[in-house]
Design an enzyme around this catalytic site. Sequence first.
Site, mmCIF file in Angstrom:
data_model
loop_
_atom_site.group_PDB
_atom_site.id
_atom_site.type_symbol
_atom_site.label_atom_id
_atom_site.label_comp_id
_atom_site.label_asym_id
_atom_site.label_seq_id
_atom_site.Cartn_x
_atom_site.Cartn_y
_atom_site.Cartn_z
ATOM 1 N N HIS A 26 0.839 -1.205 0.000
ATOM 2 C CA HIS A 26 0.000 0.000 0.000
ATOM 3 C C HIS A 26 0.873 1.254 0.000
ATOM 4 O O HIS A 26 0.865 2.044 0.933
ATOM 5 C CB HIS A 26 -0.947 -0.012 1.209
ATOM 6 C CG HIS A 26 -1.930 -1.125 1.158
ATOM 7 N ND1 HIS A 26 -1.752 -2.290 1.867
ATOM 8 C CD2 HIS A 26 -3.076 -1.257 0.464
ATOM 9 C CE1 HIS A 26 -2.768 -3.093 1.620
ATOM 10 N NE2 HIS A 26 -3.579 -2.502 0.770
ATOM 11 N N ASN A 27 1.607 1.436 -1.089
ATOM 12 C CA ASN A 27 2.499 2.585 -1.221
ATOM 13 C C ASN A 27 2.105 3.392 -2.461
ATOM 14 O O ASN A 27 1.116 3.075 -3.126
ATOM 15 C CB ASN A 27 3.957 2.110 -1.286
ATOM 16 C CG ASN A 27 4.163 1.063 -2.367
ATOM 17 O OD1 ASN A 27 3.669 1.201 -3.482
ATOM 18 N ND2 ASN A 27 4.888 0.001 -2.031
ATOM 19 N N PHE A 28 2.867 4.424 -2.785
ATOM 20 C CA PHE A 28 2.482 5.301 -3.889
ATOM 21 C C PHE A 28 2.563 4.595 -5.245
ATOM 22 O O PHE A 28 1.825 4.937 -6.166
ATOM 23 C CB PHE A 28 3.329 6.583 -3.887
ATOM 24 C CG PHE A 28 2.715 7.677 -4.708
ATOM 25 C CD1 PHE A 28 1.539 8.288 -4.321
ATOM 26 C CD2 PHE A 28 3.316 8.093 -5.886
ATOM 27 C CE1 PHE A 28 0.956 9.292 -5.077
ATOM 28 C CE2 PHE A 28 2.751 9.099 -6.660
ATOM 29 C CZ PHE A 28 1.560 9.695 -6.253
ATOM 30 N N HIS A 30 1.562 1.546 -5.778
ATOM 31 C CA HIS A 30 0.234 0.917 -5.845
ATOM 32 C C HIS A 30 -0.812 1.956 -6.259
ATOM 33 O O HIS A 30 -1.684 1.683 -7.089
ATOM 34 C CB HIS A 30 -0.100 0.304 -4.481
ATOM 35 C CG HIS A 30 -1.522 -0.064 -4.284
ATOM 36 N ND1 HIS A 30 -2.148 -1.068 -4.993
ATOM 37 C CD2 HIS A 30 -2.453 0.432 -3.432
ATOM 38 C CE1 HIS A 30 -3.413 -1.165 -4.586
ATOM 39 N NE2 HIS A 30 -3.616 -0.268 -3.648
ATOM 40 N N HIS A 66 -7.167 6.359 -1.859
ATOM 41 C CA HIS A 66 -7.864 5.218 -1.261
ATOM 42 C C HIS A 66 -7.085 4.510 -0.158
ATOM 43 O O HIS A 66 -7.684 3.865 0.698
ATOM 44 C CB HIS A 66 -8.309 4.225 -2.343
ATOM 45 C CG HIS A 66 -7.217 3.333 -2.821
ATOM 46 N ND1 HIS A 66 -6.291 3.724 -3.762
ATOM 47 C CD2 HIS A 66 -6.913 2.068 -2.484
ATOM 48 C CE1 HIS A 66 -5.459 2.730 -3.970
ATOM 49 N NE2 HIS A 66 -5.816 1.703 -3.216
ATOM 50 N N ASP A 67 -5.781 4.602 -0.132
ATOM 51 C CA ASP A 67 -4.978 3.975 0.927
ATOM 52 C C ASP A 67 -4.092 4.995 1.637
ATOM 53 O O ASP A 67 -3.041 4.649 2.191
ATOM 54 C CB ASP A 67 -4.098 2.859 0.348
ATOM 55 C CG ASP A 67 -4.837 1.550 0.171
ATOM 56 O OD1 ASP A 67 -5.792 1.297 0.924
ATOM 57 O OD2 ASP A 67 -4.466 0.778 -0.729
#
Length: 108
Positions: A26-28, A30, A66-67
């Site tokens: 869940h990083n940039f 993604h 979203h994350d």
Amino acid sequence: FSLSKRVLRSFITAVASHYDSRVPYHNFNHVCHVLHGVWLLLQTSTAAKMLPPEEHLALMLAAICHDLDHDGHSNAYHINTQSELARIYNDVSVLENHHCAMTFAVLR
């Protein structure tokens, strides 16, 4: 939309600063994949033609945020460890509520 390049650049920079590159998924990176997928759907689907421009913008915003500020743990982890986030959101959709709250904080 009358979004200036400067404002858009500032927004994306602010959002990117809230994604931790040490988080495996869940990083940039993604976020860029999700954003690209949403953009492709908006460019190619028949359903997208029924959406007004504001909803296109909302979908792109949701894809980018979203994350937001994901720490790499699951809701279950936060609830089971009684983390501060779980306490704040009363064990209900902990990360989803946090991502949403962070999105509004960045938008301010």
